[in-house]
Design a protein around this motif. Structure first.
Motif, PDB file in Angstrom:
ATOM      1  N   GLU A 189      -8.810 -12.146  -9.652  1.00 15.42           N
ATOM      2  CA  GLU A 189      -9.675 -11.537  -8.648  1.00 15.42           C
ATOM      3  C   GLU A 189      -9.546 -10.020  -8.701  1.00 15.42           C
ATOM      4  OE1 GLU A 189     -10.762 -12.193  -3.936  1.00 15.42           O
ATOM      5  OE2 GLU A 189      -9.113 -13.287  -4.819  1.00 15.42           O
ATOM      6  N   ASN A 190     -10.651  -9.336  -8.454  1.00 18.34           N
ATOM      7  CA  ASN A 190     -10.665  -7.886  -8.381  1.00 18.34           C
ATOM      8  C   ASN A 190     -10.650  -7.468  -6.915  1.00 18.34           C
ATOM      9  OD1 ASN A 190     -10.874  -7.449 -11.191  1.00 18.34           O
ATOM     10  ND2 ASN A 190     -13.020  -7.962 -11.082  1.00 18.34           N
ATOM     11  N   PHE A 191      -9.851  -6.465  -6.605  1.00 16.78           N
ATOM     12  CA  PHE A 191      -9.731  -5.946  -5.251  1.00 16.78           C
ATOM     13  C   PHE A 191     -10.019  -4.456  -5.235  1.00 16.78           C
ATOM     14  CE2 PHE A 191      -6.931  -9.613  -5.249  1.00 16.78           C
ATOM     15  CZ  PHE A 191      -7.225 -10.207  -4.034  1.00 16.78           C
ATOM     16  N   GLN A 192     -10.516  -3.994  -4.107  1.00 22.79           N
ATOM     17  CA  GLN A 192     -10.660  -2.568  -3.855  1.00 22.79           C
ATOM     18  C   GLN A 192      -9.790  -2.252  -2.644  1.00 22.79           C
ATOM     19  OE1 GLN A 192     -14.604  -0.644  -3.677  1.00 22.79           O
ATOM     20  NE2 GLN A 192     -14.007  -0.073  -1.611  1.00 22.79           N
ATOM     21  N   ILE A 193      -8.917  -1.268  -2.782  1.00 24.83           N
ATOM     22  CA  ILE A 193      -8.057  -0.837  -1.689  1.00 24.83           C
ATOM     23  C   ILE A 193      -8.500   0.563  -1.289  1.00 24.83           C
ATOM     24  CG2 ILE A 193      -5.714  -0.318  -0.983  1.00 24.83           C
ATOM     25  CD1 ILE A 193      -4.790  -2.359  -3.092  1.00 24.83           C
ATOM     26  N   SER A 194      -8.817   0.732   0.003  1.00 23.89           N
ATOM     27  CA  SER A 194      -9.287   2.027   0.508  1.00 23.89           C
ATOM     28  C   SER A 194      -8.446   2.453   1.695  1.00 23.89           C
ATOM     29  CB  SER A 194     -10.745   1.940   0.958  1.00 23.89           C
ATOM     30  OG  SER A 194     -11.582   1.588  -0.110  1.00 23.89           O
ATOM     31  N   LEU A 195      -8.208   3.741   1.810  1.00 24.50           N
ATOM     32  CA  LEU A 195      -7.547   4.325   2.976  1.00 24.50           C
ATOM     33  C   LEU A 195      -8.584   5.160   3.711  1.00 24.50           C
ATOM     34  CD1 LEU A 195      -4.783   4.509   4.383  1.00 24.50           C
ATOM     35  CD2 LEU A 195      -4.437   6.668   3.168  1.00 24.50           C
ATOM     36  N   ILE A 196      -8.849   4.802   4.978  1.00 23.34           N
ATOM     37  CA  ILE A 196      -9.915   5.401   5.781  1.00 23.34           C
ATOM     38  C   ILE A 196      -9.312   6.064   7.007  1.00 23.34           C
ATOM     39  CG2 ILE A 196     -12.091   4.918   6.994  1.00 23.34           C
ATOM     40  CD1 ILE A 196     -12.215   4.103   4.059  1.00 23.34           C
ATOM     41  N   ARG A 246      -9.357   5.554  -2.866  1.00 24.67           N
ATOM     42  CA  ARG A 246      -9.843   4.222  -3.248  1.00 24.67           C
ATOM     43  C   ARG A 246      -9.257   3.888  -4.614  1.00 24.67           C
ATOM     44  NH1 ARG A 246     -16.108   3.285  -4.209  1.00 24.67           N
ATOM     45  NH2 ARG A 246     -16.111   4.090  -2.100  1.00 24.67           N
ATOM     46  N   GLN A 247      -8.783   2.658  -4.736  1.00 23.01           N
ATOM     47  CA  GLN A 247      -8.261   2.202  -6.025  1.00 23.01           C
ATOM     48  C   GLN A 247      -8.732   0.782  -6.277  1.00 23.01           C
ATOM     49  OE1 GLN A 247      -4.126   2.798  -6.753  1.00 23.01           O
ATOM     50  NE2 GLN A 247      -4.177   4.916  -6.100  1.00 23.01           N
ATOM     51  N   SER A 262      -5.895  -8.823 -10.059  1.00 25.81           N
ATOM     52  CA  SER A 262      -4.727  -9.626  -9.755  1.00 25.81           C
ATOM     53  C   SER A 262      -4.973 -11.079 -10.137  1.00 25.81           C
ATOM     54  CB  SER A 262      -4.416  -9.524  -8.258  1.00 25.81           C
ATOM     55  OG  SER A 262      -3.282 -10.283  -7.955  1.00 25.81           O
ATOM     56  N   VAL A 263      -3.892 -11.790 -10.403  1.00 28.71           N
ATOM     57  CA  VAL A 263      -3.931 -13.237 -10.577  1.00 28.71           C
ATOM     58  C   VAL A 263      -3.378 -13.864  -9.310  1.00 28.71           C
ATOM     59  CG1 VAL A 263      -3.786 -13.154 -13.086  1.00 28.71           C
ATOM     60  CG2 VAL A 263      -1.693 -13.210 -11.735  1.00 28.71           C
ATOM     61  N   ALA A 264      -3.484 -15.168  -9.178  1.00 25.55           N
ATOM     62  CA  ALA A 264      -3.091 -15.872  -7.955  1.00 25.55           C
ATOM     63  C   ALA A 264      -1.624 -15.626  -7.600  1.00 25.55           C
ATOM     64  CB  ALA A 264      -3.341 -17.360  -8.113  1.00 25.55           C
ATOM     65  N   GLY A 265      -1.370 -15.510  -6.301  1.00 22.27           N
ATOM     66  CA  GLY A 265      -0.009 -15.354  -5.805  1.00 22.27           C
ATOM     67  C   GLY A 265       0.115 -14.162  -4.872  1.00 22.27           C
ATOM     68  N   ILE A 266       1.313 -13.962  -4.370  1.00 20.08           N
ATOM     69  CA  ILE A 266       1.592 -12.835  -3.482  1.00 20.08           C
ATOM     70  C   ILE A 266       1.804 -11.597  -4.338  1.00 20.08           C
ATOM     71  CG2 ILE A 266       3.183 -11.895  -1.785  1.00 20.08           C
ATOM     72  CD1 ILE A 266       3.740 -14.788  -0.906  1.00 20.08           C
ATOM     73  N   LYS A 267       1.093 -10.538  -4.002  1.00 18.40           N
ATOM     74  CA  LYS A 267       1.144  -9.299  -4.780  1.00 18.40           C
ATOM     75  C   LYS A 267       1.557  -8.128  -3.894  1.00 18.40           C
ATOM     76  CE  LYS A 267      -0.267 -11.539  -8.244  1.00 18.40           C
ATOM     77  NZ  LYS A 267       0.722 -12.040  -9.126  1.00 18.40           N
ATOM     78  N   ARG A 268       2.165  -7.147  -4.498  1.00 18.23           N
ATOM     79  CA  ARG A 268       2.531  -5.909  -3.811  1.00 18.23           C
ATOM     80  C   ARG A 268       1.885  -4.761  -4.577  1.00 18.23           C
ATOM     81  NH1 ARG A 268       8.433  -5.286  -2.133  1.00 18.23           N
ATOM     82  NH2 ARG A 268       7.535  -6.293  -0.323  1.00 18.23           N
ATOM     83  N   PHE A 269       1.235  -3.883  -3.811  1.00 18.30           N
ATOM     84  CA  PHE A 269       0.575  -2.735  -4.417  1.00 18.30           C
ATOM     85  C   PHE A 269       0.938  -1.498  -3.614  1.00 18.30           C
ATOM     86  CE2 PHE A 269      -2.937   0.188  -5.020  1.00 18.30           C
ATOM     87  CZ  PHE A 269      -2.959   0.255  -6.399  1.00 18.30           C
ATOM     88  N   GLY A 270       1.183  -0.390  -4.280  1.00 19.30           N
ATOM     89  CA  GLY A 270       1.559   0.847  -3.609  1.00 19.30           C
ATOM     90  C   GLY A 270       0.487   1.912  -3.727  1.00 19.30           C
ATOM     91  N   LEU A 271       0.270   2.633  -2.625  1.00 18.97           N
ATOM     92  CA  LEU A 271      -0.625   3.787  -2.609  1.00 18.97           C
ATOM     93  C   LEU A 271       0.210   5.048  -2.430  1.00 18.97           C
ATOM     94  CD1 LEU A 271      -3.539   2.693  -0.241  1.00 18.97           C
ATOM     95  CD2 LEU A 271      -3.654   3.001  -2.696  1.00 18.97           C
ATOM     96  N   ASN A 272      -0.019   6.042  -3.255  1.00 18.50           N
ATOM     97  CA  ASN A 272       0.686   7.310  -3.125  1.00 18.50           C
ATOM     98  C   ASN A 272       0.045   8.114  -2.002  1.00 18.50           C
ATOM     99  OD1 ASN A 272       2.000   9.707  -3.361  1.00 18.50           O
ATOM    100  ND2 ASN A 272       1.453  10.072  -5.480  1.00 18.50           N
ATOM    101  N   ILE A 273       0.737   8.217  -0.884  1.00 19.37           N
ATOM    102  CA  ILE A 273       0.200   8.909   0.289  1.00 19.37           C
ATOM    103  C   ILE A 273       0.938  10.217   0.561  1.00 19.37           C
ATOM    104  CG2 ILE A 273      -0.710   6.836   1.390  1.00 19.37           C
ATOM    105  CD1 ILE A 273       1.872   6.823   3.097  1.00 19.37           C
ATOM    106  N   ALA A 274       1.582  10.766  -0.462  1.00 20.39           N
ATOM    107  CA  ALA A 274       2.373  11.991  -0.299  1.00 20.39           C
ATOM    108  C   ALA A 274       1.527  13.156   0.210  1.00 20.39           C
ATOM    109  CB  ALA A 274       3.036  12.357  -1.623  1.00 20.39           C
ATOM    110  N   ASP A 275       0.261  13.229  -0.165  1.00 22.05           N
ATOM    111  CA  ASP A 275      -0.596  14.342   0.233  1.00 22.05           C
ATOM    112  C   ASP A 275      -1.464  14.031   1.446  1.00 22.05           C
ATOM    113  OD1 ASP A 275       0.395  15.853  -1.882  1.00 22.05           O
ATOM    114  OD2 ASP A 275      -1.142  15.115  -3.252  1.00 22.05           O
ATOM    115  N   VAL A 276      -1.260  12.877   2.071  1.00 21.55           N
ATOM    116  CA  VAL A 276      -2.066  12.484   3.233  1.00 21.55           C
ATOM    117  C   VAL A 276      -1.385  13.005   4.499  1.00 21.55           C
ATOM    118  CG1 VAL A 276      -2.973  10.522   4.529  1.00 21.55           C
ATOM    119  CG2 VAL A 276      -2.897  10.442   2.038  1.00 21.55           C
ATOM    120  N   PRO A 277      -2.111  13.747   5.351  1.00 18.98           N
ATOM    121  CA  PRO A 277      -1.500  14.273   6.574  1.00 18.98           C
ATOM    122  C   PRO A 277      -1.107  13.172   7.553  1.00 18.98           C
ATOM    123  CG  PRO A 277      -3.784  15.028   6.337  1.00 18.98           C
ATOM    124  CD  PRO A 277      -3.491  14.136   5.192  1.00 18.98           C
TER     125      PRO A 277
END
Length: 71
Positions: free
Chosen positions: A13-20, A29-30, A34-49
């Motif tokens: 499956e394809n996913f879109q991850i957005s921070l609003i 947006r990234q 992914s394939v089936a199962g529990i997944k962990r994904f990280g967003l680099n938010i170092a520059d987000v206030p």
């Protein structure tokens, strides 16, 4: 780093991850595959206030969001 855990139900499956922000502006947006199962994904938010945001996860068969507070 903001870590998101999610369950991918489809075989592939394809996913879109957005921070609003609260005004509706998309800060990042990234695309993730992914394939089936529990997944962990990280967003680099170092520059987000500091503030309140929503992280949206949109897949081909489902969508969900979580409220994020950066302090």
């Amino acid at each position: 780093m903001l870590q998101l855990d999610f369950l991918a139900e489809g075989e592939s499956e394809n996913f879109q991850i957005s921070l609003i922000d609260l005004s509706g502006r998309e800060l990042m947006r990234q695309q993730v595959s992914s394939v089936a199962g529990i997944k962990r994904f990280g967003l680099n938010i170092a520059d987000v206030p500091r503030g309140v945001y929503f992280a949206y996860l949109i897949g081909t068969t489902s969508a969900d969001y979580v409220k994020v507070l950066l302090q």
